[in-house]
Design an enzyme around this catalytic site. Structure first.
Site, PDB file in Angstrom:
ATOM      1  N   TYR A 128      55.054  35.072  73.476  1.00  0.00           N
ATOM      2  CA  TYR A 128      55.739  36.330  73.772  1.00  0.00           C
ATOM      3  C   TYR A 128      54.843  37.428  74.345  1.00  0.00           C
ATOM      4  CZ  TYR A 128      60.284  35.631  71.410  1.00  0.00           C
ATOM      5  OH  TYR A 128      61.543  35.241  71.066  1.00  0.00           O
ATOM      6  N   SER A 168      60.071  29.225  78.419  1.00  0.00           N
ATOM      7  CA  SER A 168      59.643  30.537  77.912  1.00  0.00           C
ATOM      8  C   SER A 168      60.004  30.613  76.439  1.00  0.00           C
ATOM      9  CB  SER A 168      60.375  31.657  78.651  1.00  0.00           C
ATOM     10  OG  SER A 168      61.722  31.723  78.226  1.00  0.00           O
ATOM     11  N   ASP A 169      59.487  31.591  75.728  1.00  0.00           N
ATOM     12  CA  ASP A 169      60.050  31.860  74.408  1.00  0.00           C
ATOM     13  C   ASP A 169      61.366  32.620  74.629  1.00  0.00           C
ATOM     14  OD1 ASP A 169      60.529  32.048  71.720  1.00  0.00           O
ATOM     15  OD2 ASP A 169      58.502  32.652  71.195  1.00  0.00           O
ATOM     16  N   ALA A 170      62.163  32.742  73.571  1.00  0.00           N
ATOM     17  CA  ALA A 170      63.519  33.287  73.721  1.00  0.00           C
ATOM     18  C   ALA A 170      63.480  34.680  74.367  1.00  0.00           C
ATOM     19  CB  ALA A 170      64.196  33.347  72.367  1.00  0.00           C
ATOM     20  N   GLY A 212      62.030  35.607  76.874  1.00  0.00           N
ATOM     21  CA  GLY A 212      60.699  35.962  77.380  1.00  0.00           C
ATOM     22  C   GLY A 212      60.714  36.401  78.841  1.00  0.00           C
TER      23      GLY A 212
END
Ligand code: BGC
Length: 760
Positions: free
Chosen positions: A254, A285-287, A289
């Site tokens: 993140y 990606s992270d959530a 992101g």
């Protein structure tokens, strides 16, 4: 969300839908690499730009998101936050029957330390120092999750974490890159088996790339500033190990890394991951992101965020739909070459082909209940929990508990809590079913022993956790003060009436994990006060800790005769703790992380550089003038019901040329009266070189079981892989001619020393 939860309670009742034939164990995909590439190329030739962007879009099954509609439009290649086997097949049917190209979707979920059978949290698994055990645990998790229809897990989390305040320290293997790399590779092997998504296995995801654990102040999501040397020597090795183990996917972190968001970090994603490591899989990606790039002050708007993330090498946009909204227009306007979109899509299609999803897209859930209830899985979880226990203190042989006990009081807010026994990061919709410590003790103590229980006052976070916000069932009104006071008095009274007191204290499941950093490492709530009152009763007290991070238990370390670190031990946790308390099992785990005395000392880790007034000198101890600088418990530490002696340390040959390997050998002997496990640890220090090097670094370990009186010679290799490092001064990997100190022993303070010389 509630609907998701309700439906997933019915997992066991689900009998659906049979399409594929019986699962055949395969060691490699049915298609060759060349066939996969040909099929990908043929498929891509038929895809529109929008369909390609769809493959790069991961849609969430959260309120306000529409997985079914998105899939129907060809707008999603994968789905997350869904845990309903029957819904998986229904959505897959939309993908393979209603879309133009019939490309199946991947179902992704955070299966972190088990699906139905919950294993100890990752920090605990690292405390086992048993990569083979970790591999078996993740194989069980994969088997259960795949049987339910999940293809892809967001595990392993392999962030090196040296700051006990950081909540996510619970999700990884602790502070050390060498141990972290061994555990990362083991998890990838367990989750994936012979290849990503093999039958009965999952696609694993190495996260969070990279250095997320070094957040400023231990505050989750805050920026990270580390030198290239620290990055490459400390934070990247577990990720590199995951690539070497064949991990199928990566997740970006993140935060900003040295002022560049990890989500759009070309150095990480292109130069290192694809360039140096030749990673062939895909990066998610992270959530949210990709959308975050605007919040981070990096991209001006959504279109720029989408473009710069993709340019940097980020393949899949998790949940923010920034790619879905803007990528096609960026390509059509000429700002983004289509070739970059193609490059990102290829590994995703390749993964689906290798898994055989085009031929067998559905999951046969008719045997699901059988898989989830497999007794062998529970047995594996119990063994894992036993092996993760760390005995921190045991004065006067307080443990194991005596055979002739008449009564035991089991006291504390975590003693009978299923959720807190299973711990942080539970799969969506999972209902905790752990055996609690109280139940474990009741089951083992025998009919003649009176086991009483009092929880004491409740403990809770001052600011609710992320999970409490999402899952209404977790929200409970605070205990009124008079009730808390009565519970406190009741707990002391219960302790007073028993011969021995087992205090089960620590942190609740959601006091560590994401968005769960702390400014204090004290026992939260009134637990410390309760502990002190109970100890003042003058009875034998055993403190069992359930927690997801090192705790500042300085008082307990001096006043409580026995302390057993049980972490958050999972479904079989209560059984495993009882096994150790009664001496059926001898604890043999070791700390994968330094325990500082207090939060003010964080980050504290053993592998630091020496400096003015080095340790050993009188003045070293006064790095702080208001208290000792030393850790409460060092990295690698853990006691046993027996004792071990080391002798005969030898490095052969004791002088080598760069590029050659030596062998470090030592005798380890069980000098006590019961069988036990020792984790033999090898540390080195390079005495001079282009850069200053840490005072000690772990470079080998082995967990061994020894009968009373048994002696074994242990050989550990020490070669170029162990002796090289990334030199910041030279901007390169180097293995230098130098003298090395070599220590072997049972923790990072090992005193048995030898010398290795690397000649020019
Ligand atoms: C976490 C990830 C996780 C993702 C999906 C994020 O908030 O940082 O570790 O995999 O959510 O649930």
């Amino acid at each position: 969300m509630r609907r998701i939860l309700r439906l997933s309670w019915r997992l066991a009742a689900v009998t659906a839908f049979l399409l594929s034939g019986p699962v055949v164990a395969a060691t490699r995909p049915t298609l060759t690499d060349q066939e996969v590439e040909q099929k990908v190329t043929a498929l891509m030739a038929r895809m529109t730009l929008q369909e390609k962007v769809g493959q790069l879009t991961q849609v969430g099954a959260f309120p306000g998101m529409d997985p079914e509609g998105t899939i129907r439009k060809g707008g999603a290649g994968s789905v997350l936050w869904l845990n309903e086997p029957e819904k998986f097949n229904a959505l897959q049917r939309v993908a393979v029957e209603e879309t133009r190209l019939k490309i199946p979707v991947l179902f992704a979920l955070d299966v972190i330390h088990g699906y139905r059978t919950i294993f100890p949290v990752p920090l605990a698994m690292a405390a086992s120092w048993d990569p083979a055990g970790y591999e078996r645990a993740q194989a069980v998790a994969a088997r259960e999750a795949r049987a339910a229809g999940i293809h892809w897990t967001f595990a392993p989390m392999i962030d090196v974490a040296r700051d006990a305040r950081w909540g996510r320290i619970v999700e990884g293997a602790g502070e050390d890159p060498y141990l972290g790399a061994a555990m990362a590779a083991a998890q990838v092997r367990g989750l994936q088996g012979p290849y990503p998504g093999a039958p009965g296995r999952l696609i694993a995801c190495a996260k969070h790339f990279a250095a997320y654990g070094a957040a400023d102040g231990g505050r989750d999501y805050d920026p990270v500033y580390v030198s290239e040397g620290q990055l490459r020597n400390v934070f990247l090795p577990p990720f590199h190990a995951a690539v070497k183990a064949g991990v199928g996917s990566f997740m970006s972190a993140y935060m900003d890394l040295n002022d560049v968001p990890a989500t759009a970090n070309r150095f990480l994603l292109r130069d290192v991951l694809r360039g140096e490591w030749a990673f062939p899989g895909f990066v998610v990606s992270d959530a949210f992101g990709v959308a975050n790039l605007v919040t981070q002050g990096f991209a001006a708007d959504g279109p720029e965020a989408a473009r710069r993330a993709l340019e940097a090498g980020l393949g899949v946009d998790m949940a923010s739909n920034t790619y879905g909204r803007h990528l096609a227009a960026e390509v059509e306007s000429g700002r983004l070459p289509l070739s970059l979109v193609d490059e990102a899509v290829r590994p995703i299609l390749a993964a689906k082909l290798r898994m055989g999803l085009f031929d067998a897209p559905f999951t046969d859930t008719s045997k699901l209940a059988e898989v989830l209830e497999a007794p062998a899985h529970r047995e594996e979880a119990r063994e894992a929990a036993r092996r993760s226990l760390v005995l921190l203190r045991n004065e006067d042989r307080t443990l194991p508990l005596g055979k002739d006990l008449g009564s035991i009081a089991v006291v504390g807010p975590l003693a009978d809590s299923r959720m807190d026994t299973e711990g942080s990061w539970m799969v969506f919709g999972h209902r905790p079913a752990a055996v609690t410590v109280l139940e474990g003790i009741r089951g083992r103590a025998g009919a003649g022993v009176k086991v009483t229980h009092a929880p004491g006052p409740e403990i809770r976070r001052e600011i609710p956790s992320m999970f409490e916000e999402f899952i209404p069932e977790l929200k409970k009104p605070a205990q009124p003060p008079e009730e808390a006071e009565a519970a406190f008095r009741q707990a002391v009274a219960t302790a007073r009436d028993a011969e021995v007191v087992v205090m089960v204290l620590g942190e609740t499941a959601h006091m560590s994990g994401e968005s769960a950093s702390r400014a204090s490492l004290d026992l939260p709530g009134r637990q410390q006060e309760l502990l002190e009152e109970v100890v003042a009763l003058g009875k034998p007290v055993v403190l069992v800790l359930l927690n997801g991070r090192p705790l500042g238990i300085e008082w307990a370390a001096e006043h409580v005769p026995a302390i057993l670190e049980a972490w958050q031990p999972g479904t079989e946790g209560g059984h495993a703790v009882a096994d150790a308390l009664f001496g059926d099992v001898n604890p043999g785990g070791k700390l994968p992380v330094t325990f500082p005395r207090k939060a003010a000392h964080a980050p504290l880790y053993y592998a630091r550089n020496l400096s003015h007034q080095p340790e050993g000198s009188e003045r070293y101890r006064s790095r702080y003038w208001d208290g000792p600088t030393t850790p409460l418990y060092p990295f690698g530490y853990g006691l046993s019901y027996t004792t071990f002696a080391y002798s005969g340390l030898a490095v052969t040959p004791s002088a080598i040329a760069a590029g050659q390997a030596a062998t470090v050998s030592v005798d380890v002997e069980n000098t006590g009266a019961v069988a036990g496990d020792e984790v033999v640890q090898l540390y080195v220090h390079q005495r001079s070189g282009s850069d200053s090097r840490p005072r000690r670094e772990l470079k080998g370990f082995r967990r061994v079981t020894l009968r009373p009186g048994e002696k074994k010679r242990i050989d550990l290799p020490l070669g170029p892989d162990e002796l090289r490092y990334w030199s910041t001064a030279r901007g390169a990997w180097v293995q230098e001619p130098a003298a090395f100190d070599v220590w072997v022993g049972g923790d990072s303070t090992a005193a048995t020393r030898a010398r290795l010389t690397v000649a020019r």
